[in-house]
Design a protein around this motif. Structure first.
Motif, PDB file in Angstrom:
ATOM      1  N   ALA A   1       0.820  -1.213   0.000  1.00  0.00           N
ATOM      2  CA  ALA A   1       0.000   0.000   0.000  1.00  0.00           C
ATOM      3  C   ALA A   1       0.852   1.260   0.000  1.00  0.00           C
ATOM      4  N   LEU A   2       2.138   1.142   0.284  1.00  0.00           N
ATOM      5  CA  LEU A   2       3.018   2.299   0.272  1.00  0.00           C
ATOM      6  C   LEU A   2       3.450   2.685  -1.137  1.00  0.00           C
ATOM      7  N   ALA A   3       3.118   1.878  -2.166  1.00  0.00           N
ATOM      8  CA  ALA A   3       3.448   2.229  -3.536  1.00  0.00           C
ATOM      9  C   ALA A   3       2.698   3.501  -3.924  1.00  0.00           C
ATOM     10  N   PRO A   4       3.345   4.417  -4.654  1.00  0.00           N
ATOM     11  CA  PRO A   4       2.699   5.698  -4.967  1.00  0.00           C
ATOM     12  C   PRO A   4       1.543   5.515  -5.943  1.00  0.00           C
ATOM     13  N   PRO A   5       0.461   6.278  -5.790  1.00  0.00           N
ATOM     14  CA  PRO A   5      -0.665   6.200  -6.717  1.00  0.00           C
ATOM     15  C   PRO A   5      -0.328   6.899  -8.021  1.00  0.00           C
ATOM     16  N   PRO A   6      -1.038   6.576  -9.100  1.00  0.00           N
ATOM     17  CA  PRO A   6      -0.821   7.287 -10.364  1.00  0.00           C
ATOM     18  C   PRO A   6      -1.076   8.784 -10.191  1.00  0.00           C
ATOM     19  N   VAL A   7      -0.292   9.592 -10.891  1.00  0.00           N
ATOM     20  CA  VAL A   7      -0.464  11.040 -10.834  1.00  0.00           C
ATOM     21  C   VAL A   7      -0.468  11.599 -12.250  1.00  0.00           C
ATOM     22  N   HIS A   8      -1.039  12.781 -12.383  1.00  0.00           N
ATOM     23  CA  HIS A   8      -1.066  13.475 -13.669  1.00  0.00           C
ATOM     24  C   HIS A   8      -0.231  14.738 -13.569  1.00  0.00           C
ATOM     25  N   VAL A   9       0.798  14.812 -14.403  1.00  0.00           N
ATOM     26  CA  VAL A   9       1.647  15.998 -14.479  1.00  0.00           C
ATOM     27  C   VAL A   9       1.550  16.514 -15.905  1.00  0.00           C
ATOM     28  N   PRO A  10       0.869  17.623 -16.131  1.00  0.00           N
ATOM     29  CA  PRO A  10       0.700  18.136 -17.499  1.00  0.00           C
ATOM     30  C   PRO A  10       2.032  18.278 -18.227  1.00  0.00           C
ATOM     31  N   GLY A  11       2.105  17.678 -19.415  1.00  0.00           N
ATOM     32  CA  GLY A  11       3.316  17.754 -20.217  1.00  0.00           C
ATOM     33  C   GLY A  11       4.322  16.666 -19.927  1.00  0.00           C
TER      34      GLY A  11
END
Length: 396
Positions: A179-189
């Protein structure tokens, strides 16, 4: 219960999440007292002729006793109210012959309201040398504690550790660490993604990222070792860096290094670390590379550059020597791949494997397909944990 307000501090927030995860995995807090643990404290009371003995666990902020001595006694309370906060700060026994004569304890409510005048405790540790609690004795009169008494208390502490370890629910621990794995994120570009393939059930690698309005922090660390001890240390390092995610890389790593190095030293381990901060608007990436050196910068023109380490790993870095700042710029179409040393098993075992990994990335239709290729190759060839993080800038 060991609810005695004090002026000491527990061993900091740096390893708090790892400790809390392991306490949760033990899955004993809040349950009916275990006969195995009750037997230990009964023997402790008889051997040392004291009215109170407790087995305590601690998480980030609370102390939980697993062995209440009196019916209706509270079983949880703030950690700063307890003697346990003193016990977990050192590897050996903590003994206070007269609590009123000791400045650390004289003002504790348990001393002033319960009349506790003597305390002795020994820390309880789990694999990875992570301190999770204490076995303690208390009395309402001052008393002396001989070296033979300390040796006997240490023996009872080891018995307590073995009893707790037997009850460790491995599946629960696995769930917590995953559960400590990072969640998906959105970084424009940009595209930011990663994966970790443990060699066994648990990985000593950790990859993480956080996103703010003006910065993206990316981390990959590799703890020497495998399985549970390395996984717990990795979780502690992740939590420590997250505490300082708003700092530039040199300041962040410098802030966590002293405590993390202590944890690593106790476990006879070290950790390589790549910790970076991206400014998305410019593509500038500032980073610290502490003994890691497994980073390949893929340029849009088809060339690549392996970025080697500039400092020693955590646990080996000279005390008081600042970490050095590295800087690069991700231009449109560039990508950065950061890997743990397990990825070398996917090639010929040399640093040239990173170049091959870069070619695999360029041939892949997208980042997800590339990571799936790495996953399949790791499952077939790797003899160590394999972790890969990709930070790619769009063509623009």
């Amino acid at each position: 219960m060991d609810r005695l307000r004090g002026g000491g501090q527990m061993d900091g927030n740096d390893s708090g999440s790892a400790r809390a995860a392991l306490v949760a995995a033990l899955d004993v807090v809040g349950l009916a007292p275990s006969e195995r643990l009750d037997r230990i404290v009964r023997i402790a009371r008889e051997v040392f002729d004291v009215p109170f003995s407790y087995v305590n666990l601690l998480d980030d902020t609370l102390l939980h006793t697993l062995t209440p001595n009196v019916a209706g006694e509270p079983t949880s309370g703030p950690l700063e109210w307890s003697f346990c906060q003193l016990t977990v700060q050192r590897p050996g026994p903590t003994v206070v012959p007269d609590t009123l004569a000791d400045a650390r304890t004289a003002v504790l409510p348990g001393v002033t309201s319960r009349g506790i005048r003597f305390y002795a405790g020994v820390p309880l540790t789990m694999p990875g040398e992570l301190t999770i609690g204490s076995l303690c004795l208390m009395d309402v009169r001052p008393r002396q504690f001989t070296p033979q008494d300390e040796a006997a208390l240490i023996d009872l502490g080891r018995w307590t550790e073995q009893t707790l370890a037997k009850g460790l629910q491995h599946d629960r621990l696995l769930e917590v660490v995953e559960a400590l794995a990072p969640p998906p994120v959105h970084v424009p570009g940009y595209a930011l993604a990663g994966l970790s393939v443990p060699y066994g059930d648990l990985s000593g690698d950790v990859h993480d990222w956080t996103v703010a309005d003006d910065a993206v922090t990316v981390t990959l660390a590799d703890i020497m070792g495998k399985e549970q001890p390395a996984a717990l240390l990795a979780a502690g390092l992740r939590a420590a860096l997250r505490q300082h995610e708003d700092l530039p890389p040199v300041a962040a790593v410098g802030a966590v290094e002293p405590r993390i190095s202590e944890d690593l030293s106790r476990a006879s381990a070290f950790a390589t670390l790549f910790h970076a901060r991206l400014t998305p608007s410019t593509g500038r990436l500032d980073f610290v590379d502490a003994g890691h050196g497994l980073v390949v910068h893929l340029h849009a023109d088809g060339t690549s550059e392996i970025r080697r380490s500039r400092d020693l790993p955590l646990g080996l870095h000279p005390e008081g020597v600042p970490f050095r700042l590295g800087t690069l710029v991700l231009e449109p179409g560039d990508a950065l791949i950061v890997a743990s040393d397990g990825v070398l098993d996917l090639g010929d075992g040399t640093i040239d494997t990173l170049t091959d990994i870069g070619r695999t990335f360029r041939r892949a239709p997208n980042t997800a397909a590339f990571l799936e290729t790495v996953r399949l190759r790791a499952a077939e060839h790797a003899e160590d944990d394999v972790t890969v993080t990709v930070l790619a800038r769009d063509d623009g």
